[in-house]
Design a protein around this motif. Sequence first.
Motif, mmCIF file in Angstrom:
data_model
loop_
_atom_site.group_PDB
_atom_site.id
_atom_site.type_symbol
_atom_site.label_atom_id
_atom_site.label_comp_id
_atom_site.label_asym_id
_atom_site.label_seq_id
_atom_site.Cartn_x
_atom_site.Cartn_y
_atom_site.Cartn_z
ATOM 1 N N PHE B 65 0.829 -1.198 0.000
ATOM 2 C CA PHE B 65 0.000 0.000 0.000
ATOM 3 C C PHE B 65 0.867 1.253 0.000
ATOM 4 O O PHE B 65 0.624 2.205 -0.752
ATOM 5 C CB PHE B 65 -0.908 -0.018 1.228
ATOM 6 N N GLY B 66 1.926 1.224 0.821
ATOM 7 C CA GLY B 66 2.833 2.365 0.908
ATOM 8 C C GLY B 66 3.511 2.641 -0.405
ATOM 9 O O GLY B 66 3.658 3.801 -0.815
ATOM 10 N N LEU B 67 3.921 1.587 -1.098
ATOM 11 C CA LEU B 67 4.627 1.778 -2.369
ATOM 12 C C LEU B 67 3.724 2.431 -3.402
ATOM 13 O O LEU B 67 4.148 3.315 -4.139
ATOM 14 C CB LEU B 67 5.151 0.440 -2.894
ATOM 15 N N GLY B 330 -9.454 -1.000 7.988
ATOM 16 C CA GLY B 330 -8.514 -0.475 6.996
ATOM 17 C C GLY B 330 -8.471 -1.323 5.750
ATOM 18 O O GLY B 330 -8.431 -0.802 4.625
ATOM 19 N N SER B 331 -8.478 -2.646 5.914
ATOM 20 C CA SER B 331 -8.398 -3.528 4.753
ATOM 21 C C SER B 331 -9.648 -3.423 3.884
ATOM 22 O O SER B 331 -9.565 -3.442 2.651
ATOM 23 C CB SER B 331 -8.201 -4.978 5.202
ATOM 24 N N ILE B 332 -10.796 -3.303 4.550
ATOM 25 C CA ILE B 332 -12.044 -3.159 3.779
ATOM 26 C C ILE B 332 -11.997 -1.867 2.966
ATOM 27 O O ILE B 332 -12.306 -1.845 1.767
ATOM 28 C CB ILE B 332 -13.259 -3.168 4.735
ATOM 29 N N LEU B 333 -11.546 -0.790 3.635
ATOM 30 C CA LEU B 333 -11.425 0.495 2.959
ATOM 31 C C LEU B 333 -10.471 0.396 1.771
ATOM 32 O O LEU B 333 -10.715 0.924 0.686
ATOM 33 C CB LEU B 333 -10.907 1.534 3.953
ATOM 34 N N GLU B 336 -12.008 -1.182 -1.201
ATOM 35 C CA GLU B 336 -12.906 -0.270 -1.926
ATOM 36 C C GLU B 336 -12.115 0.751 -2.734
ATOM 37 O O GLU B 336 -12.521 1.157 -3.814
ATOM 38 C CB GLU B 336 -13.835 0.437 -0.937
ATOM 39 N N ILE B 337 -10.977 1.191 -2.174
ATOM 40 C CA ILE B 337 -10.136 2.118 -2.931
ATOM 41 C C ILE B 337 -9.649 1.448 -4.209
ATOM 42 O O ILE B 337 -9.646 2.040 -5.293
ATOM 43 C CB ILE B 337 -8.927 2.590 -2.076
ATOM 44 N N GLN B 338 -9.233 0.184 -4.094
ATOM 45 C CA GLN B 338 -8.757 -0.528 -5.263
ATOM 46 C C GLN B 338 -9.860 -0.708 -6.304
ATOM 47 O O GLN B 338 -9.601 -0.695 -7.494
ATOM 48 C CB GLN B 338 -8.180 -1.886 -4.853
ATOM 49 N N TYR B 345 -7.754 7.928 0.691
ATOM 50 C CA TYR B 345 -6.437 7.375 0.997
ATOM 51 C C TYR B 345 -6.035 7.659 2.434
ATOM 52 O O TYR B 345 -5.452 6.833 3.117
ATOM 53 C CB TYR B 345 -5.380 8.020 0.081
ATOM 54 N N ASN B 346 -6.329 8.898 2.900
ATOM 55 C CA ASN B 346 -5.808 9.334 4.188
ATOM 56 C C ASN B 346 -6.348 8.522 5.349
ATOM 57 O O ASN B 346 -5.578 8.061 6.195
ATOM 58 C CB ASN B 346 -6.138 10.817 4.405
ATOM 59 N N VAL B 347 -7.671 8.326 5.376
ATOM 60 C CA VAL B 347 -8.276 7.547 6.460
ATOM 61 C C VAL B 347 -7.693 6.149 6.457
ATOM 62 O O VAL B 347 -7.268 5.616 7.494
ATOM 63 C CB VAL B 347 -9.812 7.484 6.288
ATOM 64 N N CYS B 348 -7.601 5.565 5.256
ATOM 65 C CA CYS B 348 -7.078 4.204 5.120
ATOM 66 C C CYS B 348 -5.643 4.126 5.627
ATOM 67 O O CYS B 348 -5.271 3.197 6.340
ATOM 68 C CB CYS B 348 -7.160 3.784 3.654
#
Lengths: 476, 476, 476, 476
Positions: B65-67, B330-333, B336-338, B345-348
Amino acid sequence: MANPELVISSCSSHEEENHCNFNQQKLNFFFMNSCEKFWAQERKPWKLSIQILKIAVVTIQLVLFGLSNQMVVAFKEENTIAFKHLFLKGYMHQMDDTYAVYTQSDVYDQIVFTVNQYLHLYNVFIGNHAYENKDTEQSTMAICQHFYKRGNICPGNDTFDIDPEIETECFFVEPNEPFHTGTPAENKLNLTLDFHRFLTVELQFKLKAINLQTVHHQKLPNCFDFTLTITFDNKAHSERIKISLDNDISIRECKDWHVSRSIQNTHYMMIFDAFIILTCLVSLIFCIRSVIRGLQVQLESKEFSVSDQMEFVNRWYIMTIISDILTVIGSILKMEIQAKSVTSYNVCSILLGTSTMFVWLGVIQYLGFFAKHSLLILTLQAALPNVIRFCCCAAMIYLGYCFCGWIMLGSYHDKFHSLNMVSECLFSLMNGDDFHYGFPETELHTFISECKNLPNSGKYRLEDDPPVSLFCCCKK
Amino acid sequence: MANPELVISSCSSHEEENHCNFNQQKLNFFFMNSCEKFWAQERKPWKLSIQILKIAVVTIQLVLFGLSNQMVVAFKEENTIAFKHLFLKGYMHQMDDTYAVYTQSDVYDQIVFTVNQYLHLYNVFIGNHAYENKDTEQSTMAICQHFYKRGNICPGNDTFDIDPEIETECFFVEPNEPFHTGTPAENKLNLTLDFHRFLTVELQFKLKAINLQTVHHQKLPNCFDFTLTITFDNKAHSERIKISLDNDISIRECKDWHVSRSIQNTHYMMIFDAFIILTCLVSLIFCIRSVIRGLQVQLESKEFSVSDQMEFVNRWYIMTIISDILTVIGSILKMEIQAKSVTSYNVCSILLGTSTMFVWLGVIQYLGFFAKHSLLILTLQAALPNVIRFCCCAAMIYLGYCFCGWIMLGSYHDKFHSLNMVSECLFSLMNGDDFHYGFPETELHTFISECKNLPNSGKYRLEDDPPVSLFCCCKK
Amino acid sequence: MANPELVISSCSSHEEENHCNFNQQKLNFFFMNSCEKFWAQERKPWKLSIQILKIAVVTIQLVLFGLSNQMVVAFKEENTIAFKHLFLKGYMHQMDDTYAVYTQSDVYDQIVFTVNQYLHLYNVFIGNHAYENKDTEQSTMAICQHFYKRGNICPGNDTFDIDPEIETECFFVEPNEPFHTGTPAENKLNLTLDFHRFLTVELQFKLKAINLQTVHHQKLPNCFDFTLTITFDNKAHSERIKISLDNDISIRECKDWHVSRSIQNTHYMMIFDAFIILTCLVSLIFCIRSVIRGLQVQLESKEFSVSDQMEFVNRWYIMTIISDILTVIGSILKMEIQAKSVTSYNVCSILLGTSTMFVWLGVIQYLGFFAKHSLLILTLQAALPNVIRFCCCAAMIYLGYCFCGWIMLGSYHDKFHSLNMVSECLFSLMNGDDFHYGFPETELHTFISECKNLPNSGKYRLEDDPPVSLFCCCKK
Amino acid sequence: MANPELVISSCSSHEEENHCNFNQQKLNFFFMNSCEKFWAQERKPWKLSIQILKIAVVTIQLVLFGLSNQMVVAFKEENTIAFKHLFLKGYMHQMDDTYAVYTQSDVYDQIVFTVNQYLHLYNVFIGNHAYENKDTEQSTMAICQHFYKRGNICPGNDTFDIDPEIETECFFVEPNEPFHTGTPAENKLNLTLDFHRFLTVELQFKLKAINLQTVHHQKLPNCFDFTLTITFDNKAHSERIKISLDNDISIRECKDWHVSRSIQNTHYMMIFDAFIILTCLVSLIFCIRSVIRGLQVQLESKEFSVSDQMEFVNRWYIMTIISDILTVIGSILKMEIQAKSVTSYNVCSILLGTSTMFVWLGVIQYLGFFAKHSLLILTLQAALPNVIRFCCCAAMIYLGYCFCGWIMLGSYHDKFHSLNMVSECLFSLMNGDDFHYGFPETELHTFISECKNLPNSGKYRLEDDPPVSLFCCCKK
């Protein structure tokens, strides 16, 4: 702070034996803090409440005063930066220390540039800056040069004949003179500098402005007078003429003004200041009463040693009294500043700043309610003489090294040129700030090969120069 | 952690006397760690295995995710830097804080430059940037100036007449207007600024781009909307107009796209995320079960003190539970982002970051298997009240100095201009960072004598300027 | 080191009672150091002498090797700096990180500049640089561009159609082509870049030079091959094309040479190296003998515990053996480098560097002759497990914070963009290096209002530009 | 310092028993300090008074000497900075390390610029600088180039033929030559450099100046001779020619001078210096007398151990004697410098600096009157051997790392290029100064895209260049 607790505990431990006589009980009560007094006699902590109120209002006052001060300082600085960019040719950010010229033509160019910028003020400037109007006349710019009365300097022959008396010659440029209406000032300025003799050239002029920014904060805008002095310093006669710009500022109330929206909150501010003065006076009365009571108890109890008697006058009260007096004077001064009758911002800021610091430091006394804290203070008191002795020794060694370093390394390294710098440098070293002694971490700005044919390369100048008179170095 | 061991040891030392009753044995077992339980009853360390697995998968998820996040951030920043170089005249690296103009002609030049660069976008720009298409029309650039409703400012006479109400006047430039097809925009822009009255000028426009870089990582490129705002700030009316460029970015899924190579690993990523959610749920169940069991034991054993009873609920479990919940959300979020349905992005990143930190901090509990470590924790607990008391005292003194320094030194030194800076500066000093107080370590950029005849020397401007009207400072 | 002394002292304190049997005496002698052996049996300290000799010669060898290495490195670096100034337009000192172009015309200008400088090598360059001669031909410069196979990017409509396969197209410029004999290369280069599709442009060419400097040190000059690669990186498609210059260097013996003065001291150097190899072999034999003797004593004395038996093999001997082996291999390699048959400087420097470090660290064992030193070592050994445990805990917390900081602050601050930077930043903070977190201490280079009419202001470009085609953003 | 006090106390504790014999009393008195002697016998503290007087006068002398020295140093430096700006083309502040040229035309341009500036001295320079007059002739500028006797370098073929003997060719420019009266020197200088062979070019010339600044301080101005050497260093043959300016300065008394105002305070200064010499001689006699008395007491009391006997000669006296001798010699030298017969500022500053340091360090002895201070010194003495042993170990490890780092990392990082830098870098690291190892904190000066069409872009040069001869790399 520690002894009373000793008394208390020694007393309370023998309580069951009723050894606590009346005097002890009285002393006991005297040394209680607000909490303990409340538990002992249900006396309400008025003094404490006043102090807490004072912390709040004094801090609010300081923050408001600081914010308005900050705005004035920012306006001053922004203007100084802008003047440097506008009146110094080729000036760039933060080059004050190295801003200098090295050739004769540079000196003339710089002067002509400044005069031109001054004359075309209304075309060039963005802000609300104007010349000063004296009567119906505009203020003039004074170009003054200071030079030796007589100076025949012939370094080629190692001879010189000098009269070190300094003469001054001034020359005035008026903004409404006709010559600046289109052609460069260069031809018109009849300024010739005798570079062998001159020491400094000063360009001095006045500008005026109004700080409109305060209108947004419901405050009356101030009128500012800027006295600008641009100095060309050739005192060292070392091929390098340093140029500096000084901006002397005075703030005055504007003479005649009209603002559509009402400027009002000065009155509220005045009422707030008056409330603070009142609070401080009440706190002052409480504290003085406590101190007097302490002195009475001290007179009654002669059986204690001198250092114990010192304990009867609580040192926190002394600090609170000083703080209160400072706040009262500061607040009165602040009210007069707001009424535009005085402009001594600095005195006022010192008074309010010191008093607020004392008020906050005073909060520590309430942390003294806990026993352990006092132990800390006792330990500090015991260690003090040794610490002072150590500091004396260190200071001697430090001074010795400073003098030695200055005189021995002064010729070889920048950081040892003056005593200030040596002491600063040694302090840094002790502090662990800076090891890179002889290795200045300079940023190297390299234009070198990139900037070859810039106009100052010397090529263009040659055709116009008069033929060189080689043997004329001895001028009168 | 410490008490149980006390129990264990006191128990085990008397073992030969059989003083350990059943209850003690039960408690004994309850407070055993995974290793000890394994040796005592050969119970397999499922909980431990789950935690180790979780550390691995959560860290992998975070790194992936960070990358991908890093790539978006880099794209944003690169674009902002490029826009500064393209739309701000003469902008250079890292001069944001000092980027300003000082003369009337500079202001017009800067505006004309920006408009021109905007109009010639397709000829000048390298990247894939385009105007926004609204319907069939191109988006326009808005040039808005904010000024006082009325303002007659005469600093020369110390008088002013002002209506502080702020009016706004806008002016639109459309990319498809004919006038930008060859001649400079200078003549066409009918923009005149009343420098006495104007506060700010804002140039606002939109650009669009697509981040193609992600294609290499088998990810779908995103579409970016850049809303650029260039602000000329003259609020201070101090001859210095600061210019700043703001770049507001929004990321959206592109409407219509076609990529020849397949973009595939989103599915694998989804599966991996689902696996993490599963793992966390299992860990969550284990931990909640342990906490409940702890509460039961607590209810059964009333003979201990309140602080001892606190020991029955293992604080590590609480942390693990929080971490698990955060990871699941976080993973669910993230999923959904994907799927491009959400872009928060920020909340996740806050959720995943916090949970991963807790997971790693949780590793410390396994080091607690060794006895000595607990001693350290006990010592820390004992010292805590004194540390807090010391911090309070230090904070009071610090605050006192901050206020005092701000109000007293604010006028004299840059580092004391605002409360933020004072507190930062004092913290640095305490930290031993910075001794060079009044000695700003500035890099001095000296062009001085080198850059004499640059085009901005003022000489060339004079001929074209209109004659100066000297007594016209009072404008309406 | 500590146990034997224990034995010695316990033995010597009971000496008068004759409790020291033969075995103890033998062990006693075994654990004596050189000084004690000399006093006990007047055995001459050969081993010690060899070690002292070795320190001297190994250090001399390293210094000589280092000095010659330093010269090669300096030559490499000077050349790289010079190439950057010569082949990158407008390059200045230390701007590598920010060297980039932002407009279409800049890209073409930069390429044309580099090609021109390359073609006019013999007129522009100062040093002894030349093209590579392949057969009778001069080497060519390759200009290669990498781009997407297909790319219709329409950010205005949020649509794109891309084939992410990367194609490469090359183009060669030969130094002996006629077109560079007077007119700028601009017209001749038929290079057109499709900015929507291209990823990188690479300019690659070879230059050759001879390092004559070594002649002064009686060494044969080396021949250098420089492979220069100038890369224009547009992978991000963010309006900013970063330009970097890579200088790949290979050192070879020159083919044909003649030097008037004799180049001689290679032979002396060879003899010195051989002497070092001999010394090390002797030292090696001594140490191996001592180790074997230790193992024999160990076998004979089974009554001690395992950890005590470890003491029989002196760890210093192991280190000396490793150091000797490294020195021997390194010296042989060095001799081959001097004979120009091998050029593996790096391997040789690692071997010699490590061995010299071990030799110097070995000096510490002789300081172990004093008893107190061993106490220090014993204390260190006892504290080790706790230190390791603490480090583990700290590492866990550190990792937790790293991950959390990266993911949560990565979007907002430069120092958190990548995991490397986060870990570096946190380490700095722990180390107390850097408090100024969000306050980059940048040097602000302000040209702003000074550089108004520089040629890149955009005015001059407009007349020559073709009319803008506004709706042509969708190119194939 | 400690033992005597031991004696005193042991004695005084037994006073009631009259065990203190005459000898003990004598020793007792011998080891008393000034205060105690005063209380014991009312002996007046002459020695102490002399020391206090000495501190005052020596410090005043040093400060006066330092201030005059500081002025000379400042004049030297200002001139050096100015010469760099005047004689080096495009030189800017603090770019000494990176000042270099990279192309053939740059080399010629730079030389021509310097020669022109030299020839037009009287038109360009501001200060009082002149050529040296030898007889009736002006001094000339020498342009010397050093080159290999023979050098056919063909890097393209990997062949070279070189005679490393260095030849020198000089060329003189006289200021009174006719050619500099209007046209640039470019055409007149018949200088051609063979870039394949030349190593260095040196431009050397003399300038003279008079430091008038001292007149303000009632001191006679000095005459200065500046020997300027501008060196073009091409020894590395690496495309980069570093340019440096050396300014060698000699100070002499001016031959013939006349100042209108009287220059007087040299006499007062002389009297003050004489007074200091007198004070130091008196202090010297006192101290020598005390030392002799100490030796006498030592001879009389043979019953003490050697280390105790050392105590009889007070080490502070030794230091005072050395300090006095240095002050006397330094003051005599200073008087001669003032009389302009000697100019050895450096020796004088070392003498006076060291003596003043000793005088200040000597103040510490008076702090030794307090008993606790001696305890500190005793502790330090006891700890010394261990500290030294630790330092030895640390030094070994440090050396090992230095050598290893130099040889292994020297090729890869700037900070490891030479042994000096490695040791400096490691020391910084140990000191905690610098963590950012491989991350040079450079300030990046980015002109890049801004400075496109500057005259050095290479375009303008092409038309004028002669056609390139491609196969002519082998020149003789």
